[in-house]
Design a protein around this motif. Structure first.
Motif, PDB file in Angstrom:
ATOM      1  N   ASP A   1      43.220  95.914  56.223  1.00  0.00           N
ATOM      2  CA  ASP A   1      43.074  94.603  56.867  1.00  0.00           C
ATOM      3  C   ASP A   1      43.959  93.573  56.185  1.00  0.00           C
ATOM      4  N   GLU A   2      44.597  92.774  57.006  1.00  0.00           N
ATOM      5  CA  GLU A   2      45.488  91.782  56.434  1.00  0.00           C
ATOM      6  C   GLU A   2      44.698  90.616  55.847  1.00  0.00           C
ATOM      7  N   ILE A   3      45.252  90.020  54.808  1.00  0.00           N
ATOM      8  CA  ILE A   3      44.592  88.931  54.090  1.00  0.00           C
ATOM      9  C   ILE A   3      45.328  87.634  54.330  1.00  0.00           C
ATOM     10  N   ASP A   4      44.568  86.567  54.396  1.00  0.00           N
ATOM     11  CA  ASP A   4      45.141  85.238  54.617  1.00  0.00           C
ATOM     12  C   ASP A   4      45.833  84.776  53.324  1.00  0.00           C
ATOM     13  N   LEU A   5      47.117  84.425  53.422  1.00  0.00           N
ATOM     14  CA  LEU A   5      47.855  84.088  52.203  1.00  0.00           C
ATOM     15  C   LEU A   5      48.027  82.595  51.958  1.00  0.00           C
TER      16      LEU A   5
ATOM     17  N   GLY B   1      46.105  79.984  54.120  1.00  0.00           N
ATOM     18  CA  GLY B   1      45.122  79.111  54.776  1.00  0.00           C
ATOM     19  C   GLY B   1      43.836  78.949  54.008  1.00  0.00           C
ATOM     20  N   LYS B   2      42.794  78.742  54.776  1.00  0.00           N
ATOM     21  CA  LYS B   2      41.488  78.445  54.229  1.00  0.00           C
ATOM     22  C   LYS B   2      40.946  79.603  53.388  1.00  0.00           C
ATOM     23  N   HIS B   3      41.322  80.811  53.740  1.00  0.00           N
ATOM     24  CA  HIS B   3      40.759  81.957  53.034  1.00  0.00           C
ATOM     25  C   HIS B   3      41.697  82.506  51.968  1.00  0.00           C
ATOM     26  N   SER B   4      42.534  81.655  51.430  1.00  0.00           N
ATOM     27  CA  SER B   4      43.508  82.164  50.462  1.00  0.00           C
ATOM     28  C   SER B   4      43.122  81.835  49.037  1.00  0.00           C
TER      29      SER B   4
ATOM     30  N   GLN C   1      37.833  82.996  45.709  1.00  0.00           N
ATOM     31  CA  GLN C   1      36.517  83.440  46.156  1.00  0.00           C
ATOM     32  C   GLN C   1      36.620  84.321  47.396  1.00  0.00           C
ATOM     33  N   SER C   2      37.567  84.003  48.262  1.00  0.00           N
ATOM     34  CA  SER C   2      37.771  84.856  49.436  1.00  0.00           C
ATOM     35  C   SER C   2      38.253  86.237  49.004  1.00  0.00           C
ATOM     36  N   ARG C   3      39.133  86.266  47.998  1.00  0.00           N
ATOM     37  CA  ARG C   3      39.637  87.550  47.520  1.00  0.00           C
ATOM     38  C   ARG C   3      38.503  88.377  46.946  1.00  0.00           C
ATOM     39  N   ARG C   4      37.638  87.712  46.205  1.00  0.00           N
ATOM     40  CA  ARG C   4      36.526  88.464  45.622  1.00  0.00           C
ATOM     41  C   ARG C   4      35.640  89.023  46.724  1.00  0.00           C
ATOM     42  N   ALA C   5      35.462  88.222  47.779  1.00  0.00           N
ATOM     43  CA  ALA C   5      34.646  88.687  48.893  1.00  0.00           C
ATOM     44  C   ALA C   5      35.278  89.914  49.530  1.00  0.00           C
ATOM     45  N   ARG C   6      36.601  90.023  49.420  1.00  0.00           N
ATOM     46  CA  ARG C   6      37.289  91.184  49.970  1.00  0.00           C
ATOM     47  C   ARG C   6      37.338  92.343  48.997  1.00  0.00           C
ATOM     48  N   GLY C   7      36.689  92.199  47.867  1.00  0.00           N
ATOM     49  CA  GLY C   7      36.635  93.304  46.917  1.00  0.00           C
ATOM     50  C   GLY C   7      37.776  93.332  45.923  1.00  0.00           C
TER      51      GLY C   7
HETATM   52  N1  LIG Z   1      41.942  86.356  56.390  1.00  0.00           N
HETATM   53  C1  LIG Z   1      41.211  86.370  55.289  1.00  0.00           C
HETATM   54  N2  LIG Z   1      41.808  86.577  54.101  1.00  0.00           N
HETATM   55  C2  LIG Z   1      41.076  86.583  52.966  1.00  0.00           C
HETATM   56  N3  LIG Z   1      39.749  86.400  52.900  1.00  0.00           N
HETATM   57  C3  LIG Z   1      39.098  86.205  54.053  1.00  0.00           C
HETATM   58  C4  LIG Z   1      39.782  86.147  55.285  1.00  0.00           C
HETATM   59  N4  LIG Z   1      38.895  85.921  56.255  1.00  0.00           N
HETATM   60  C5  LIG Z   1      37.704  85.823  55.636  1.00  0.00           C
HETATM   61  N5  LIG Z   1      37.835  85.978  54.313  1.00  0.00           N
HETATM   62  C6  LIG Z   1      36.752  85.961  53.326  1.00  0.00           C
HETATM   63  O1  LIG Z   1      35.955  87.077  53.502  1.00  0.00           O
HETATM   64  C7  LIG Z   1      34.579  86.765  53.486  1.00  0.00           C
HETATM   65  C8  LIG Z   1      33.886  87.159  54.757  1.00  0.00           C
HETATM   66  O2  LIG Z   1      34.560  86.559  55.857  1.00  0.00           O
HETATM   67  P1  LIG Z   1      33.823  85.935  57.100  1.00  0.00           P
HETATM   68  O3  LIG Z   1      34.814  85.235  57.956  1.00  0.00           O
HETATM   69  O4  LIG Z   1      32.962  86.989  57.696  1.00  0.00           O
HETATM   70  O5  LIG Z   1      32.870  84.893  56.363  1.00  0.00           O
HETATM   71  P2  LIG Z   1      32.143  83.615  56.924  1.00  0.00           P
HETATM   72  O6  LIG Z   1      30.865  83.533  56.244  1.00  0.00           O
HETATM   73  O7  LIG Z   1      32.197  83.647  58.398  1.00  0.00           O
HETATM   74  O8  LIG Z   1      33.097  82.450  56.357  1.00  0.00           O
HETATM   75  P3  LIG Z   1      33.781  81.242  57.172  1.00  0.00           P
HETATM   76  O9  LIG Z   1      32.708  80.515  57.828  1.00  0.00           O
HETATM   77  O10 LIG Z   1      34.475  80.469  56.120  1.00  0.00           O
HETATM   78  O11 LIG Z   1      34.748  81.878  58.128  1.00  0.00           O
HETATM   79  C9  LIG Z   1      34.508  85.261  53.252  1.00  0.00           C
HETATM   80  O12 LIG Z   1      34.231  85.048  51.877  1.00  0.00           O
HETATM   81  C10 LIG Z   1      35.857  84.753  53.582  1.00  0.00           C
HETATM   82  O13 LIG Z   1      36.200  83.655  52.724  1.00  0.00           O
END
Ligand SMILES: Nc1ncnc2c1ncn2[C@@H]1O[C@H](COP(=O)(O)OP(=O)(O)OP(=O)(O)O)[C@@H](O)[C@H]1O
Ligand SMILES: Nc1ncnc2c1ncn2[C@@H]1O[C@H](COP(=O)(O)OP(=O)(O)OP(=O)(O)O)[C@@H](O)[C@H]1O
Ligand SMILES: [Mg+2]
Ligand SMILES: [Mg+2]
Lengths: 311, 341, 532, 364
Positions: free
Chosen positions: C319-323, C325-328, C331-337
């Motif tokens: 799965d591609e990761i956001d580099l 934006g909001k998920h960059s 904490q987002s990376r940790r959520a992705r493992g």
């Molecule tokens: N494109 C991405 N790249 C990196 N991390 C991501 C991306 N999209 C989501 N995440 C991270 O992965 C986790 C799960 O994503 P998800 O969108 O299901 O969460 P969420 O609770 O809906 O968060 P949000 O309301 O911010 O979208 C979150 O911690 C989120 O920050």
């Protein structure tokens, strides 16, 4: 004993509060009495000082500055045996029988110095420098402008306020620059109603060989030869009278205008050379006319507008 | 606008910019050495007071007698106004020393020290003035010997009639007090000291990498204190100019925030001398314009005086937010030099 | 018999409660190269800084060439003919080389003559000792190796007879290190005395005449290099026998978990730090990234860890990761493992004033299971922290102690515990053993290998080639923001990697150092141009 | 191991610093020809020995708690918010608008409404410098100073031209309606035969200030936001590593900080003056800096320091009433307190640390 509370500007502001101090000082010297005084430092102290003095038995408690009227209205009822005096402030006598409100007709005094300015001016342009932009100062400016226009309808009145913060009362450098600016625009007589800032105005006018008009106290002595006159506001007399009356002070509302010599123009040796007989005559005449009600000087604070000047 | 008006505005600009410039250069030395100084305001204020107070005292004193010795000859060495300036400089140096003590020797927080010194100056000046003169925190008005006179440069009157250049020379360039020329000359001098001398090299280095200076065998503390001395002297002159050049005496809080504006100018100038000149002239110009054009009528509405009054501050913010680009302060600025943690 | 060039007698120094040097005595004979080794924190730098007048000793005497000297500051040391190249360079970043060289050693109050004179002598010194640098370049545009040359030039310009080098090779490629050693040999031939601090046994054996060993602030031994062996030195350093190798089974890599394509990053100065990096890491595999620091490895880790933005693609488990934006963010990376053991635990991995327990959730502190209502569930966090600290043998095992009060190795264990215990798929590890004592190094290496064996994908960045060799299943070499090549540890050696680290893919004909220098100069010029 | 026990750093250092400041102040009083002991007893008598005195002391304390917390919260994020003064001014505007234009049924509801409004206005005024620092890198110290000046101009314009009742001299709003008047301590505690707190301005806002202390304590040490604010304050690079957005944290910390400053206006404007006057803040924003510093940015410390400054203010007022000591003396004392507790604290700490070290070694 009486007590005296100065407004935030402090005892020695060379004008308003200092006049009050001079009155009290004269009273103390002439009667050998003693009084307490305090310079306020904060808004909350207004009420505090009133109460502390009242509780300690001082009577009357004389205060300067319009900002004291609200606190007096708040505390007066608690100390029915103490007389309070608010100079420049207004407290409803019906509600508070132990308060004397003393008001000055600054606009008429300013009108007279305005006339003198117009007559002394060779350029037909005169200046006004105010301190902070507040209604009281506009009242001065408006009366002044009317006086100028009464003598010379084509005259230009340049009016400037120093600033919008309390620092505006203490920035003589800015006062100087304003005076210089007005002089460069042709003004050759400048009326300064700006506390410490005004000192800069008077100084610059003197340095540049122009004329200036002082305010509140007689400031003619500051730069003899360059001070056309001062717009007197006899706060000193008001204080002196109140202290002399002591506990028997008559309360109510007193408006001091030209008739009561509450406001006026300062004539002394320091400006004798600058004031022509013609000028004296015109001023006397106008004064009489105002007292008689023949000449109406508009009071800015009555409707927040001025016919002779734009703010 | 005609030439005359422009000249007058510029003339006023020069006067208003001078104290800013002196203070700004003062800040430049201090911050280039790594000591942030928001106490410029206080230093100027205390200098303004002491210069006016001493000038007043000296000009009224007939003789000087100390412990039975007649020192009148000493007094007559300099005019009262110069004695005043010395006193002002000394007072500013005193505050500089305190700032150094707090931020260099005792590695305290430089911002807080600055704030405290501003308070101290604001209180002490009025307190001492009251005790000495009993005029409500004011000094007596200075007579001519107690003030800096305006200097007419040679040929100013003769050249006045030359078109354009004549008035510029006679009205704008000539006719200021000596401190104005000192301030303007201080700009190239600062540049030269900073970029062409050994002292300047070390000063810039100590603000960037004090450990490099230290290991090169130069005392960090000595350098920083020395820069604070220069800061004190310049602030002293700025204060003296306010009280005895522009004015004829001291009034409480008469610096009215100029120290802060100088600080903003310093950042705007990216800590460089020539830019500092430009920044101070700009701020001076803004003030001069704001004073002359208070209510600007724009047809449908009038710009209120408050806007003009706040304009320099608003512009500072706008400039800092947008136009300075990356103003990179001296890297070691604000950090006390600590070797051993 | 000639007097020793340097003799220290009974030097002691305490930093507050830390006794960094205890009653240390040492003699260094003139015209020799004297090595000082010791673990991190043994007090080597402190001792040398005292000799150089940077710190003031609490007790002890310094004798130089048979004369007792009172070295109160660096000025006195310089006057006594001592020069020092610090572990962390003491250069003014936005000054030119020339300005740095003359700083503190100017002739007269004006700069011009000083600069002119220095330009002349620099040219001379450069020819004599192979120390070429552009005198007008700004330090911040120079590579570390060249910055080190400036430091050496500074000392030589001050006519130092005794030169101290504090861990000079830590920042160099092997070829550069060889070059440095040639320079040192040259200086020795000139009759100069050199003190070389390092913790690399190989270097000690290679170049020094005598070696002193330090342990915990004390000098444990001084021996002739010819009469000792690496094993003996290691034992002297640590106080017990140490394994110098990591035991590990062959890797059994699975599917790619982390895939990176054409990653680019430009820093705030406008310099491009990553120039199209592509790589992948498979499950159950350790990919080691070798390289001299400052060639983009830090930025690679930072991008992967979500600390800075980039362009290109990163895929985690396909799965591609956001580099950007909001998920960059981290904490987002940790959520992705993606777990991340950062290079710099003091400035990134830990909040030093925070307690150990607070640090054990740093970066995970928003996790819902750590909250109770609007507040954080501190009691639970603390209990868990205690458990983790016990498991990782963190000493002292007190979760209420501030992180700054733990030693480097124990701090690193806290970080590791935090990142590993949440069962990530990918572990990013930067300089895992920098500033960590040998005992802890063994433990940390074992943990990393254990994680690999559990099927995690591990990306290891290290400047220690030994570490790269002993841990990695595959090695990628970075230079100037690019991957210069990939090798299997079994197919390569330090020399080859060293050349790749300098951006040299083939070295036919020329001596390696010349090629490297050309490369570096080209890079510096490019960066200087990008700057501003 | 720490060099010095935490309690010594938290208690002993500020205490000794204050004593030094006090000693110097005494010298200043001597120098102007007055007696320090007499001055001190006057101050204590006026500020602490009667309920009215307490009423004033606590009134000032309330102000300083709010501005102190304002500075403290920003400090935790390593932001030096000198703009408390301006934020409080604009907060006052929020209070005035809420009180004047909303028909509140009861003071308690009015208080809640005004609190929200004050906090929002103060926060809004702090948002701009926060935003500029976070996104444009402008120096927060400079921008907040500038915003103090700008706030003053804004307030002046609004008071002179918009909110001033017709014909009034003061640049001030009309008096707030009766329903918004807050109960003072006198209303709450005085009985017919025991006229406590007579006429003193302390009012229910004091309890809001206490609540704010507790709330800030919870926020900073018990919530994830506080965790992030402190982490960011200690190390920006670490915050970035942990995924704590520096920009977001900066802005949020400034919003909270400004909101607290804005709430100070409740006390002065709604509680005391019952109308908005031009200089309602009276430099309390600056005193907040000293308060936060002395209180080591901890709510309890802020409370104690605010009490000290409240005492200084009220005691100073008493001095001005009964002696000829100029009011600027208090400014000087404040300056000395800030200098010694804030900037010269190492002067006390360093020797003390040495002492503890030697003592500790001896004991071991
Ligand atoms: N494109 C991405 N790249 C990196 N991390 C991501 C991306 N999209 C989501 N995440 C991270 O992965 C986790 C799960 O994503 P998800 O969108 O299901 O969460 P969420 O609770 O809906 O968060 P949000 O309301 O911010 O979208 C979150 O911690 C989120 O920050
Ligand atoms: N400036 C300082 N302030 C306080 N403590 C220090 C300082 N410098 C070093 N120390 C402490 O002194 C001890 C010795 O440190 P030193 O830097 O001399 O070790 P080292 O042998 O050079 O280690 P490394 O191999 O990491 O460079 C360590 O515990 C260190 O934390
Ligand atoms: Mg070291
Ligand atoms: Mg979602």
């Amino acid at each position: 004993d009486p007590a005296l509370i100065y407004d935030l500007g402090g005892k020695f502001d060379k004008s308003f509060n200092e006049a009050a101090f001079n009155g009290a000082d004269r009273w103390a010297k002439e009667t050998g009495g003693s009084y307490r005084d305090i310079e306020l430092q904060s808004e909350a102290q207004r009420e505090q000082a009133l109460r502390r003095f009242a509780e300690a038995g001082f009577n009357p408690v004389v205060t300067t500055g319009f900002s004291m009227s609200s606190p007096i209205a708040a505390v007066a009822a608690d100390y029915p045996d103490t007389k309070f005096v608010t100079i420049d402030g207004f407290v409803d006598p019906a509600e508070h029988p132990n308060v004397l409100s003393i008001l000055f007709e600054e606009h008429t005094g300013s009108y007279l110095v305005g006339m003198m300015a117009a007559m002394a001016s060779e350029t037909g342009t005169v200046g006004f420098v105010g301190g902070m932009d507040i209604p009281l100062i506009r009242k001065f400016a408006c009366g002044y402008a009317q006086g100028v226009k009464a003598v010379n309808p084509d005259a230009t009145v340049i009016s400037n306020m120093t600033g919008t913060t309390p620092a505006a009362w203490n920035d003589p450098v800015k006062g100087s620059e304003l005076a210089k600016a007005q002089i460069s625009q042709g003004a050759d007589v400048i009326f300064a109603a700006a506390g410490g800032t005004g000192l800069g105005v008077l100084q610059t006018a003197a340095d540049e060989g122009k004329m200036a008009i002082g305010v509140d106290s007689n400031q003619n002595y500051l730069h003899p030869g360059n001070m056309l006159t001062s717009m007197l506001k006899r706060v000193d007399v008001a204080v002196f009278d109140a202290m002399t009356a002591g506990a028997d002070l008559e309360t109510g509302v007193k408006t001091l205008g030209l008739a009561e010599d509450g406001v006026g123009v300062a004539m002394d040796d320091n400006n004798a050379d600058l004031v022509s007989e013609e000028m004296t005559a015109a001023v006397e005449e106008a004064k009489a006319a105002i007292i008689a009600g023949e000449t109406e000087v508009h009071d800015y604070s009555s409707d927040d507008s001025c016919p002779a000047l734009n703010f | 606008m005609d030439l005359d008006t422009i000249l007058q505005v510029l003339d006023s600009t020069v006067r208003l910019a001078t104290p800013l410039l002196l203070a700004c250069l003062a800040g430049l030395f201090s911050e280039r050495s790594g000591v942030i100084d928001i106490g410029l305001e206080g230093k100027m204020l205390i200098a303004a007071f002491f210069s006016a107070a001493i000038a007043a005292m000296v000009s009224t004193a007939e003789t000087w007698v100390l412990l039975g010795m007649d020192l009148t000859w000493l007094k007559n060495l300099f005019p009262a106004v110069i004695w005043g300036m010395f006193a002002g400089i000394l007072a500013a140096l005193f505050l500089s020393g305190l700032h150094g003590l707090a931020s260099i020797t005792f590695r305290g927080n430089q911002l807080i020290s600055g704030v405290a010194l501003n308070f101290l100056a604001s209180g002490l000046t009025v307190l001492i003035a009251q005790v000495w003169f009993s005029q409500g925190g004011r000094t007596p008005s200075l007579m001519s010997g107690g003030r800096f006179e305006n200097i007419t440069l040679p040929g100013a009157e003769a050249l006045r009639d030359v078109p354009v250049l004549g008035p510029i020379y006679a009205d704008l360039i000539s006719g200021h007090s000596i401190l104005v020329y000192v301030a303007f000359l201080a700009v190239p001098l600062t540049w030269w000291v900073l970029f062409r001398t050994r002292y300047g090299l070390r000063l810039r280095a100590v603000g960037e990498a004090p450990e490099a200076v230290d290991t090169a065998g130069v005392s960090v503390i000595g350098l920083r204190y020395s820069s604070l001395v220069i800061t004190g002297v310049l602030c002293g002159m700025a204060g003296a100019y306010l009280a005895t050049g522009l004015q004829a005496g001291f009034v409480r809080e008469m610096t009215a925030g100029r120290g802060y504006i100088a600080l903003a100018a310093l950042i705007f100038a990216k800590w460089r001398p020539w830019y500092a000149l430009g920044a101070c002239l700009l701020f001076g110009l803004l003030q001069a314009v704001a004073l002359r054009y208070q209510n600007i009528d724009l047809g449908p509405f009038t710009v209120p005086v408050q806007v003009m009054d706040a304009l320099p501050y608003i512009l500072t913010v706008v400039i800092l937010a947008g136009f300075v680009g990356k103003a990179i302060p001296p890297r070691a600025g604000g950090e006390p030099y600590v070797k051993e943690r | 018999m000639t007097a020793p060039a340097i003799e220290l007698k009974g030097i002691s120094k305490a930093f507050g409660p830390v006794q960094a040097n205890k009653d240390i005595s040492i003699r260094v004979m003139p015209g020799t190269i004297h090595g000082i080794i010791g673990e991190n924190g043994a007090g080597k730098s402190t001792l040398m800084s005292i000799l150089y007048g940077f710190y003031k000793a609490d007790a002890g005497e310094i004798w130089v060439n048979g004369e007792r000297k009172d070295i109160t500051d660096s000025q006195a040391a310089i006057a006594a003919g001592i020069g020092m190249v610090f572990q962390h360079f003491k250069l003014v970043q936005n000054f030119s080389v020339l300005e740095n060289v003359i700083l503190g050693a100017e002739d007269g109050a004006l700069l011009k003559p000083s600069l002119a004179k220095a330009r002349g002598s620099l040219k001379h010194l450069a020819e004599e000792y192979e120390l070429q640098v552009d005198p007008d370049a700004l330090i911040e545009n120079l590579s570390v190796g060249h910055q080190q040359r400036v430091e050496i030039l500074k000392a030589l310009y001050r006519e130092a007879d005794i030169l101290i080098l504090d861990e000079p090779t830590g920042v160099l490629t092997p070829a550069e290190a060889d070059h440095l050693f040639r320079i040192l040999e040259g200086l020795k031939r000139e009759g100069k005395t050199i003190i070389l601090i390092t913790h690399k046994l190989r270097e000690i054996m290679e170049i020094t005449d005598t070696v002193s060993v330090m342990r915990r602030g004390e000098m444990t031994a001084t021996v002739k290099t010819a009469e000792t062996s690496p094993e003996e030195l290691a034992e002297l350093m640590v106080g017990r026998k140490v394994l110098l190798r990591v035991d590990k089974k062959p890797a059994m890599p699975g599917a790619p978990i982390l895939e990176v394509e054409n990653l680019r990053h430009t820093d705030s100065h406008g310099v491009e730090r990553l120039k199209g990096v592509s790589l992948h890491v498979r499950a159950g595999e350790i990919l080691g990234i070798a390289g001299v620091s400052g060639n983009g490895q830090s930025e690679l880790l930072a991008v992967l860890g979500g600390m800075i933005g980039a362009t290109g693609t990163i895929r985690v488990n396909g799965d591609e990761i956001d580099l950007t934006g909001k998920h960059s963010d981290g904490q987002s990376r940790r959520a992705r493992g993606i777990a991340h053991v950062p290079e710099d635990r003091h400035h990134e991995g830990l909040i030093l004033p925070y307690t150990a327990w607070e640090n054990t959730v740093f970066g995970y502190h928003r996790a819902p299971e750590l909250q109770s209502g609007v507040l954080m569930n501190n009691a639970a966090i603390k209990a868990e922290a205690q458990a983790k600290m016990d498991r990782y043998d963190v000493r002292p095992p007190d979760p209420n102690l501030a992180a700054k009060n733990f030693s480097g190795g124990n701090q690193q264990k806290i970080v590791l515990a935090r990142e590993i215990e949440r069962d990530p798929d990918i572990l990013l590890v930067g300089q895992p053993t920098r500033g960590v004592d040998i005992g802890a190094i063994e433990f940390i290496h074992q943990e990393i290998v254990r994680l690999r064996d559990q099927g995690k994908a591990i990306l290891l960045v290290s400047v220690e080639l030994d570490e790269i060799f002993s841990l990695s299943d595959r090695i990628a070499v970075m230079f100037d923001g690019q991957i210069m090549g990939e090798r299997l540890p079994s197919d390569t050696d330090q020399t080859e990697l060293g050349l790749l680290m300098a951006g040299v893919t083939d070295t036919k004909g020329k001596a390696p150092i010349e090629v490297i220098d050309e490369k570096l100069q080209a890079k510096e010029a490019r960066e200087a141009a990008q700057h501003d | 191991m720490d060099k010095m026990p935490a309690w010594a750093d938290a208690v002993l250092v500020p205490l000794i610093s204050i004593l030094i400041a006090a000693a110097l102040s005494a010298l200043v009083i001597l120098a102007i020809g007055e007696s320090p002991t007499e001055a001190l007893s006057l101050m204590i008598d006026g500020a602490l020995m009667r309920s009215t005195g307490w009423g004033y002391t606590l009134y000032y304390t309330t102000n300083f708690i709010f501005t102190g917390l304002c500075v403290a919260v920003a400090f935790h994020a390593r932001l030096f918010n000198i703009g408390g003064e301006g934020q409080a001014m604009i907060g006052g505007l929020g209070v005035a608008l809420a009180c004047l234009y909303v028909p509140w049924p009861h003071w308690s509801i009015a208080l809640i409404g005004a609190t929200v409004s004050a906090a929002l206005f103060g926060a809004a005024w702090a948002w701009i410098p926060g935003y500029l620092q976070a996104r444009r890198g402008s120096h927060i110290v400079i921008t907040t100073i500038m915003f103090n000046f700008i706030a003053s101009a804004v307030l002046n314009y609004v008071l002179v031209n918009l909110l001033r009742p017709q014909g009034a001299m003061d640049p001030a709003t009309a008096r707030f309606p009766e329903a918004t008047h807050l109960p003072t301590f006198q209303d709450m505690f005085a009985t017919a035969d025991n006229p406590l707190f007579r006429g003193s301005p302390a009012n229910v806002t004091f309890f809001i200030a206490i609540l704010a202390c507790v709330a800030v304590w919870l926020l900073i040490w018990r919530t994830k936001l506080g965790y992030e604010i402190r982490a960011f304050g200690h190390s920006e690079s670490a915050a970035r590593y942990a995924g704590i957005s520096p920009a977001r944290t900066t802005i949020i910390a400034m919003l909270i900080s400004g909101g607290l400053a804005g709430m100070m206006a409740l006390n002065t404007t709604m509680g005391e003056a019952e109308r908005l006057v031009m200089n309602a803040t009276e430099g309390a924003g600056f005193i907040g800096i000293a308060v936060a510093l002395m209180g080591r940015s901890h709510p309890l410390g802020v409370f104690l320091a605010a009490l000290l400054f409240g005492f200084l203010y009220q005691g100073g007022a008493e001095l001005a009433l009964w002696t000829n000591i100029p009011r600027e003396l208090i400014t000087v004392i404040q300056a000395l307190v800030i200098l010694f507790t804030g900037a010269l604290d190492n002067m006390v700490r360093m020797p003390l640390e040495q002492l503890f070290l030697t003592f500790g070694k001896g004991a071991r």
